[in-house]
Design a protein around this motif. Structure first.
Motif, PDB file in Angstrom:
ATOM      1  N   ASP B 177       0.827  -1.214   0.000  1.00  0.00           N
ATOM      2  CA  ASP B 177       0.000   0.000   0.000  1.00  0.00           C
ATOM      3  C   ASP B 177       0.857   1.258   0.000  1.00  0.00           C
ATOM      4  OD1 ASP B 177      -2.325  -1.468   0.190  1.00  0.00           O
ATOM      5  OD2 ASP B 177      -2.150  -1.610   2.365  1.00  0.00           O
ATOM      6  N   TRP B 178       1.929   1.222   0.788  1.00  0.00           N
ATOM      7  CA  TRP B 178       2.778   2.411   0.879  1.00  0.00           C
ATOM      8  C   TRP B 178       3.518   2.638  -0.429  1.00  0.00           C
ATOM      9  CZ3 TRP B 178       4.945   0.494   6.201  1.00  0.00           C
ATOM     10  CH2 TRP B 178       3.921   0.601   7.152  1.00  0.00           C
ATOM     11  N   ASN B 180       2.336   1.753  -3.235  1.00  0.00           N
ATOM     12  CA  ASN B 180       1.302   2.256  -4.137  1.00  0.00           C
ATOM     13  C   ASN B 180       1.031   3.740  -3.919  1.00  0.00           C
ATOM     14  OD1 ASN B 180       0.920  -0.069  -5.560  1.00  0.00           O
ATOM     15  ND2 ASN B 180      -0.838  -0.768  -4.365  1.00  0.00           N
ATOM     16  N   VAL B 181       1.128   4.185  -2.671  1.00  0.00           N
ATOM     17  CA  VAL B 181       0.983   5.613  -2.399  1.00  0.00           C
ATOM     18  C   VAL B 181       2.065   6.375  -3.163  1.00  0.00           C
ATOM     19  CG1 VAL B 181       1.246   7.390  -0.629  1.00  0.00           C
ATOM     20  CG2 VAL B 181      -0.142   5.380  -0.165  1.00  0.00           C
ATOM     21  N   ALA B 182       3.286   5.879  -3.100  1.00  0.00           N
ATOM     22  CA  ALA B 182       4.369   6.523  -3.840  1.00  0.00           C
ATOM     23  C   ALA B 182       4.083   6.502  -5.334  1.00  0.00           C
ATOM     24  CB  ALA B 182       5.692   5.820  -3.546  1.00  0.00           C
ATOM     25  N   ARG B 183       3.572   5.363  -5.818  1.00  0.00           N
ATOM     26  CA  ARG B 183       3.312   5.258  -7.257  1.00  0.00           C
ATOM     27  C   ARG B 183       2.222   6.221  -7.697  1.00  0.00           C
ATOM     28  NH1 ARG B 183       1.974  -0.584  -8.885  1.00  0.00           N
ATOM     29  NH2 ARG B 183       2.100   0.323 -10.960  1.00  0.00           N
ATOM     30  N   THR B 184       1.129   6.308  -6.913  1.00  0.00           N
ATOM     31  CA  THR B 184       0.051   7.203  -7.330  1.00  0.00           C
ATOM     32  C   THR B 184       0.475   8.666  -7.237  1.00  0.00           C
ATOM     33  OG1 THR B 184      -0.892   7.097  -5.110  1.00  0.00           O
ATOM     34  CG2 THR B 184      -1.860   5.654  -6.762  1.00  0.00           C
ATOM     35  N   HIS B 185       1.553   8.934  -6.507  1.00  0.00           N
ATOM     36  CA  HIS B 185       2.058  10.310  -6.462  1.00  0.00           C
ATOM     37  C   HIS B 185       3.204  10.525  -7.453  1.00  0.00           C
ATOM     38  CE1 HIS B 185      -0.257  10.317  -2.686  1.00  0.00           C
ATOM     39  NE2 HIS B 185      -0.413  11.580  -2.964  1.00  0.00           N
ATOM     40  N   GLU B 186       3.384   9.563  -8.334  1.00  0.00           N
ATOM     41  CA  GLU B 186       4.399   9.663  -9.384  1.00  0.00           C
ATOM     42  C   GLU B 186       5.785   9.986  -8.845  1.00  0.00           C
ATOM     43  OE1 GLU B 186       3.486  11.628 -13.101  1.00  0.00           O
ATOM     44  OE2 GLU B 186       1.374  11.783 -12.520  1.00  0.00           O
ATOM     45  N   LEU B 187       6.148   9.380  -7.735  1.00  0.00           N
ATOM     46  CA  LEU B 187       7.495   9.609  -7.213  1.00  0.00           C
ATOM     47  C   LEU B 187       8.503   8.815  -8.041  1.00  0.00           C
ATOM     48  CD1 LEU B 187       7.163   9.562  -3.313  1.00  0.00           C
ATOM     49  CD2 LEU B 187       6.767  11.405  -4.926  1.00  0.00           C
ATOM     50  N   THR B 195      11.946   8.353   0.492  1.00  0.00           N
ATOM     51  CA  THR B 195      10.856   8.910   1.293  1.00  0.00           C
ATOM     52  C   THR B 195       9.844   7.863   1.732  1.00  0.00           C
ATOM     53  OG1 THR B 195       9.580   9.480  -0.663  1.00  0.00           O
ATOM     54  CG2 THR B 195      11.007  11.182   0.210  1.00  0.00           C
ATOM     55  N   VAL B 196       9.845   6.700   1.107  1.00  0.00           N
ATOM     56  CA  VAL B 196       8.870   5.692   1.522  1.00  0.00           C
ATOM     57  C   VAL B 196       9.546   4.411   2.023  1.00  0.00           C
ATOM     58  CG1 VAL B 196       6.925   4.255   0.791  1.00  0.00           C
ATOM     59  CG2 VAL B 196       7.092   6.603  -0.010  1.00  0.00           C
ATOM     60  N   PRO B 199      12.221   4.985   5.214  1.00  0.00           N
ATOM     61  CA  PRO B 199      11.589   5.141   6.533  1.00  0.00           C
ATOM     62  C   PRO B 199      10.745   3.941   6.940  1.00  0.00           C
ATOM     63  CG  PRO B 199      10.769   6.792   4.968  1.00  0.00           C
ATOM     64  CD  PRO B 199      11.864   6.070   4.290  1.00  0.00           C
TER      65      PRO B 199
END
Ligand SMILES: Nc1ncnc2c1ncn2[C@@H]1O[C@H](COP(=O)(O)OP(=O)(O)O)[C@@H](O)[C@H]1O
Ligand SMILES: [Mg+2]
Lengths: 302, 277
Positions: B177-178, B180-187, B195-196, B199
């Motif tokens: 999930d985390w 995926n959060v990075a992916r949906t924010h195009e990091l 950053t993901v 940490p």
């Protein structure tokens, strides 16, 4: 006919079934969503709702078929499509505010730090998160607060399409009601398009312009598209008195309780667009499915 | 007086245990007779020579006071202050450890992110990891031809495994999930890593680092006994050869204290990167 804002064309998803063969979650699913629309999708667990959403988000690739947004192919995730995951997916080592600024600074890289914080704080305030609360870590927040942060993270990015996967599934009824109202408030301030998965019929009626109904899997289909002919703004306690409310609700309950299973596994009729259902007892001629509205008033759960 | 906090009670009890322990130790050591009390026979047979027995705590404390009041004196190769000896050991440990971290953490990231890399490297890790670090010493001495570098190499090789394995484990276990959060924010991949994933995996990585520093400190004493010259391990061995048991006991205590300090540094780091889901 002009292409809708978001068009899903002949989407098929198959997975290996673990015994050398494969099973089809859904086949040739096609539907469209207009700009600014709030669409809910209802269906039994396992019919493939999350799979569709992950494809719309660009997090997963379908076996075949395409998704187009604004006429452009969706391939891979994008900041234009914000996602609210079922389990919030907040980064637990960041505070509530930093979880939001994390998204905002990714979306608006040219903004100054102050502007990012100001924008994020303003959006958090819209869902009632102010003061010290926003400097707490997710583990120090209640489930409702976490989901508010998660929704804020998506909304503050002002995506063109917002995807929500059972966002209120884990919340108690009271909190759910409050956040539903907040969601509607935030949504009506913008021209965002929302696609939301839910298993709560009353929630779908309260929130949606249109409800897509899925039959049971495997080989699930998006069988019907039910218009919610109840004018906005909708107030939770008042909509039950609207003449269309129980007609629509009964139609949905009937579909989920019976027809979703009956229609399951049947091949599509070729056209593959969901059948549009419009139930409007305030205007008898247009009613395609004249179902009698039950005059009895029942308590609405949820 | 009626309600002492739990911590205070524990502290008082610790001090009590220390005092009682020292008293028992002190009392159980037979006193050396003063020269004046010796019989003529004893004098003739050398009974008056101080016996190389276990020294009482009072002597150890005196030694500690003497050593710690001037820890950095340097009077030739076999007579250096305890501070200098410990400094050498810490220098070797930190050098070997830093080299290990510089390799283990990026490599662990790679292994954690890619199941192919994991499968490819796993057999090597499984064979190399159980080897006692000191078993590398002869090979290191032969290949490197330098005792100083060999000691550092031994530290390197013993501290690399916990860090490598924990980093790989931590990175592989980052919730999808985390990511995926990075992916949906195009990091970007790099930004996602820092950053993901970092940490998210940090608690596991730091646990590995803490285990590694503990092992490194255990191993350095043995390694320095082998390579000699300087360092706390050499110091212990040298004092044993001098039959100066007071210094041996004192330096054993110092090894414990430094080990504790190193460990608590990582304990602190562990607390700063910890998070609750
Ligand atoms: N990665 C996958 N591999 C194999 N099967 C999967 C995978 N993801 C989902 N499925 C299957 O696809 C079906 C639909 O799943 P999902 O979209 O999560 O359903 P829903 O969200 O409607 O409850 C389920 O039968 C599920 O077991
Ligand atoms: Mg689901």
């Amino acid at each position: 006919m002009a292409k809708p804002f978001l068009s899903i064309e002949q989407l098929t998803q198959r997975y290996p079934d673990g015994q050398g063969g494969e099973f089809t979650v859904f086949e040739d699913a096609s539907f469209g969503i207009e700009k600014g629309e709030f669409v809910c999708i209802l269906g039994h667990s396992g019919c493939g709702k999350s799979t569709i959403m992950n494809i719309l988000a660009g997090l997963a690739e379908p076996t075949s078929g395409v998704v187009k947004m604004d006429g452009r192919h969706v391939s891979g995730p994008s900041l234009d499509r914000g996602v609210v995951f079922q389990n919030y997916s907040l980064l637990p080592w960041l505070t509530a505010l930093k979880n939001v600024t994390f998204g905002v600074s990714a979306r608006f890289p040219s903004w100054s730090k102050e502007k990012v914080i100001e924008h994020s704080t303003a959006f958090l305030a819209k869902v009632g998160l102010t003061g010290d609360t926003i400097h707490r870590k997710p583990s120090q927040l209640s489930g409702g607060m976490r989901q508010r942060v998660s929704i804020t993270r998506a909304f503050a990015n002002e995506p063109k399409l917002l995807l929500l996967d059972e966002p209120f599934g884990a919340l108690d009824a009271l909190t759910r009601g409050t956040i539903q109202d907040e969601l509607i408030k935030v949504w009506s301030d913008t021209d965002q398009t929302v696609f939301m998965i839910t298993h709560d019929i009353d929630e779908a009626i309260l929130l949606a312009d249109r409800i897509l109904l899925m039959t049971n899997g495997p080989m699930a289909q998006v069988a019907e598209s039910v218009e919610i002919t109840i004018p906005r703004p909708r107030v939770r306690n008042d909509i039950v008195e609207h003449p269309n409310y129980y007609a629509i609700r009964n139609h949905l309950v009937h579909f989920l309780a019976q027809r979703s299973a009956e229609l399951a596994g049947q091949p599509g009729d070729g056209a593959n667009q969901p059948e549009t259902i419009r139930i409007d007892l305030t205007d008898a001629q247009e009613s395609e499915e004249p179902e009698p509205a039950k005059p009895v008033l029942r308590a609405v759960e949820g | 007086m009626k309600t002492l906090s739990e911590n205070r009670k524990a502290a008082l009890l610790s001090i009590l245990i220390l005092i009682v322990g020292c008293l028992i130790w002190e009392a159980s050591i037979p006193a050396q007779k003063a020269v004046g009390e010796l019989t003529e026979y004893e004098l003739l047979t050398g009974g008056g020579q101080p016996k190389a027995g276990v020294p009482p705590p009072s002597q150890v404390f005196a030694k500690a006071w003497e050593q710690l009041s001037n820890p950095f004196y340097d009077a030739g190769p076999n007579d250096k202050g305890i501070g200098i000896q410990i400094g050498y050991s810490i220098y070797r440990v930190l050098t070997g450890y830093a080299l290990a971290a510089a390799i283990a953490i990026p490599l662990g990231f790679l292994i954690g992110m890619s199941s192919v890399a994991y499968k490819a490297l796993n057999p090597f890790i499984q064979v190399l990891r159980p080897i006692s670090p000191l078993a590398w010493m002869p090979l290191a001495l032969f290949v490197i031809q330098d005792s100083e570098m060999s000691a550092i190499f031994v530290i390197f090789i013993c501290s690399i495994w916990p860090m490598l394995i924990n980093t790989a484990f931590g990175v592989a276990g980052v919730r999808e999930d985390w990511v995926n959060v990075a992916r949906t924010h195009e990091l970007s991949a790099l930004k996602t890593a820092f950053t993901v994933i970092l940490p998210a995996a940090a608690p596991t990585i730091v646990t590995g680092m803490r285990i590694s520093i503990g092992i490194a400190w255990l191993v350095i004493v043995a390694a320095e006994m082998l390579v000699g010259g300087t360092g706390i391990g050499y110091y212990v061995w040298n004092e044993w050869n001098n039959l100066d048991l007071t210094s041996v006991i004192f330096s054993i205590l110092m090894i414990g204290v430094v080990g504790m300090l190193l460990d608590s540094m990582f304990g602190l780091l562990q607390r700063t990167v910890a998070y609750t889901e």
